[in-house]
Design an enzyme around this catalytic site. Structure first.
Site, PDB file in Angstrom:
ATOM      1  N   ASP A 193       0.959  -1.141   0.051  1.00 45.12           N
ATOM      2  CA  ASP A 193       0.105   0.107  -0.111  1.00 45.12           C
ATOM      3  C   ASP A 193       0.785   1.263  -0.185  1.00 45.12           C
ATOM      4  O   ASP A 193       0.373   2.314   0.002  1.00 45.12           O
ATOM      5  CB  ASP A 193      -0.939  -0.149   1.073  1.00 45.12           C
ATOM      6  N   SER A 194       2.029   1.032   0.138  1.00 47.06           N
ATOM      7  CA  SER A 194       3.152   2.293  -0.061  1.00 47.06           C
ATOM      8  C   SER A 194       3.166   2.883  -1.456  1.00 47.06           C
ATOM      9  O   SER A 194       3.666   3.796  -1.830  1.00 47.06           O
ATOM     10  CB  SER A 194       4.602   1.684   0.033  1.00 47.06           C
ATOM     11  N   ASP A 223      -1.188  -6.079  -0.407  1.00 46.08           N
ATOM     12  CA  ASP A 223      -1.302  -5.750   0.794  1.00 46.08           C
ATOM     13  C   ASP A 223      -2.623  -5.322   1.140  1.00 46.08           C
ATOM     14  O   ASP A 223      -3.213  -4.379   0.331  1.00 46.08           O
ATOM     15  CB  ASP A 223      -0.259  -4.626   0.841  1.00 46.08           C
ATOM     16  N   LYS A 260      -0.787  -9.501   2.900  1.00 46.81           N
ATOM     17  CA  LYS A 260      -0.300  -8.941   4.311  1.00 46.81           C
ATOM     18  C   LYS A 260      -1.407  -8.116   4.975  1.00 46.81           C
ATOM     19  O   LYS A 260      -2.017  -7.198   4.147  1.00 46.81           O
ATOM     20  CB  LYS A 260       1.011  -8.383   3.793  1.00 46.81           C
ATOM     21  N   GLU A 282      -1.451  -5.495   8.511  1.00 45.69           N
ATOM     22  CA  GLU A 282      -0.803  -4.685   9.733  1.00 45.69           C
ATOM     23  C   GLU A 282      -1.584  -4.957  10.977  1.00 45.69           C
ATOM     24  O   GLU A 282      -2.848  -5.049  11.121  1.00 45.69           O
ATOM     25  CB  GLU A 282      -0.545  -3.001   9.456  1.00 45.69           C
ATOM     26  N   GLU A 311       8.784  -3.846  11.094  1.00 47.85           N
ATOM     27  CA  GLU A 311       9.268  -2.575  10.454  1.00 47.85           C
ATOM     28  C   GLU A 311       9.630  -1.548  11.444  1.00 47.85           C
ATOM     29  O   GLU A 311       8.887  -1.517  12.485  1.00 47.85           O
ATOM     30  CB  GLU A 311       8.068  -2.001   9.390  1.00 47.85           C
TER      31      GLU A 311
HETATM   32  O1  KIV Z   1       3.680  -0.952   1.887  1.00 46.10           O
HETATM   33  C1  KIV Z   1       4.617  -1.318   1.869  1.00 46.10           C
HETATM   34  O2  KIV Z   1       5.524  -1.161   1.087  1.00 46.10           O
HETATM   35  C2  KIV Z   1       4.989  -2.311   3.069  1.00 46.10           C
HETATM   36  C3  KIV Z   1       6.510  -2.732   2.978  1.00 46.10           C
HETATM   37  C4  KIV Z   1       7.370  -1.549   3.353  1.00 46.10           C
HETATM   38  C5  KIV Z   1       6.702  -3.822   3.881  1.00 46.10           C
HETATM   39  O3  KIV Z   1       4.310  -2.564   3.921  1.00 46.10           O
END
Ligand code: KIV
Length: 300
Positions: free
Chosen positions: A66-67, A105, A134, A136, A203
Site C-alpha cells: 500500500d506504499s 497488501d 499482508k 498490519e 518494520e
Molecule cells: O506497503 C509497503 O511497501 C510495505 C512494506 C514496506 C513492508 O508494507
C-alpha cells in the site's frame, strides 16, 4: 505455464536459480529456504514494469504494497489507499506472471469493518493472482487473521512501525523502544505465529528486538529498518533504486541513483530533440524507391 502454487519444493535450498529458469516460488518453497537458513528477499512492485525488473532480479517475494500511495500516487501516507487502487496495481503486476511469490497488501479499512468484508477483499486479491495477503497489526487483528486462514488465504503479519497507525503513533517513529512496547511486540509476534501466519514483516524497530522476535518464532521475519538479524529483508522498489528525489531514510541503502540517472538521460534526449539530433536515420522509416519519386511529383 505452471499454475501458482503447484511447484513442489525441490533442489538445493540454498541455491539461487537464475530468474529465467526458476519455477514459481511457493509457500512450502519459502519455508524450505527459511529452515535451511537462506535469507529471504522481498521487494515492492506496483506495475508491470517494476514487477518485471524485480522478478528478473530473482527476488523471492514481490509485495504489491500500500506504499503505492506514497510512492506512485502522491499521497502523504497510506491511509487514502483504497481496495480499488490496490486491485488496479495488483492486476498490472499479476499480468506479468512473476515467478516470485506474489503478496498483496490489505489497505486501511479493508480488514477493519467485518469478517465478511475482509474475506471478500482478500479473496479478491487471490482471484487477481496474489498468492497471499499482508496486513498490519498484532493481537487485535486475530479474528480477521483466523477467518482468512480458515478460508485458505495465506497471511503475512506486519508489526512495529505500521504505517496505517501513523495517527496513534504520532508520526513515522521507531517502535518498541520502551519495555512495555517491546514485550507487547514479542507477544504479538507469538500470537501471529500461533494464528497461522506464514511470516511477518518487522518494520522500524531496534535490531535487538527484531533479533529476539526472530529467535522466538519459527516463521520467517522480514525486516525493514529492523536490523540484520531478521530472516529476510524488504525494501520499497523506488528506495533501493534511488528513484525518489531527496535523501533516503536511514534504513535504506541505495543500489542505484535512479532519479539522477533517469533525469540526466531524459534531459539528454530533450536536448537532442531541440537541437535536431533526434530522430535521425536510425530511428526513421524509409519509403520504397519508386514511391519516393511518385510523392515528389505530387502537387496540391
Ligand atoms: O506497503 C509497503 O511497501 C510495505 C512494506 C514496506 C513492508 O508494507
Amino acid at each position: 505455464m505452471v499454475p501458482y502454487g503447484f511447484d513442489p519444493p525441490s533442489g538445493d535450498p540454498m541455491s539461487h536459480q537464475p530468474a529465467e529458469t526458476r519455477t514459481h516460488v511457493t509457500l512450502p518453497q519459502l519455508h524450505t529456504w527459511h529452515h535451511a537458513g537462506r535469507k529471504l528477499v522481498m521487494v515492492t512492485a506496483y506495475d508491470a514494469a517494476t514487477a518485471r525488473i524485480a522478478d528478473a532480479a530473482g527476488v523471492d517475494i514481490i509485495l504489491v504494497g500500500d506504499s503505492v500511495g506514497n510512492v506512485c500516487l502522491g499521497f502523504d501516507n497510506t491511509l487514502p489507499v483504497s481496495m480499488a487502487m490496490m486491485n488496479h496495481h495488483l492486476e498490472a503486476v499479476a499480468r506479468t506472471r512473476p515467478t516470485a511469490l506474489l503478496v498483496a497488501d490489505m489497505p486501511y479499512l479493508s480488514f477493519h469493518l467485518s469478517v465478511e468484508d475482509t474475506l471478500r477483499n482478500a479473496g479478491g486479491f487471490l482471484q487477481r493472482g496474489a498468492q497471499a495477503v499482508k496486513l498490519e497489526g498484532g493481537a487485535k487483528r486475530l479474528p480477521m487473521i483466523h477467518a482468512l486462514i480458515d478460508a485458505e488465504i495465506p497471511v503475512m503479519g506486519h508489526l512495529g512501525l505500521t504505517p496505517q497507525s501513523v495517527n496513534p503513533m504520532g508520526g513515522f517513529k521507531v517502535q518498541g523502544k520502551h519495555k512495555a512496547d517491546a514485550l507487547q511486540l514479542l507477544e504479538d509476534a507469538q500470537r501471529l505465529q500461533d494464528a497461522g501466519c506464514f511470516g511477518m514483516v518487522l518494520e522500524g524497530i531496534p535490531a535487538d528486538l527484531a533479533a529476539r522476535v526472530t529467535e522466538t518464532v519459527s516463521i520467517p521475519t522480514i525486516g525493514i529498518g529492523a536490523g540484520p538479524h531478521c530472516s529476510g529483508q524488504v525494501l520499497v522498489f523506488h528506495d533501493v533504486l534511488g528513484l525518489l528525489p531527496g535523501t533516503s531514510p536511514k534504513f535504506v541503502r541505495r543500489y542505484a541513483e535512479g532519479f539522477q540517472d533517469l533525469r540526466a538521460a531524459l534531459a539528454a534526449w530533450a536536448e537532442d530533440v531541440r537541437g535536431g539530433g533526434f530522430p535521425d536515420g536510425r530511428e526513421s522509416y524509409t519509403l520504397p524507391e519508386g514511391l519516393r519519386s511518385a510523392l515528389s511529383q505530387w502537387h496540391p
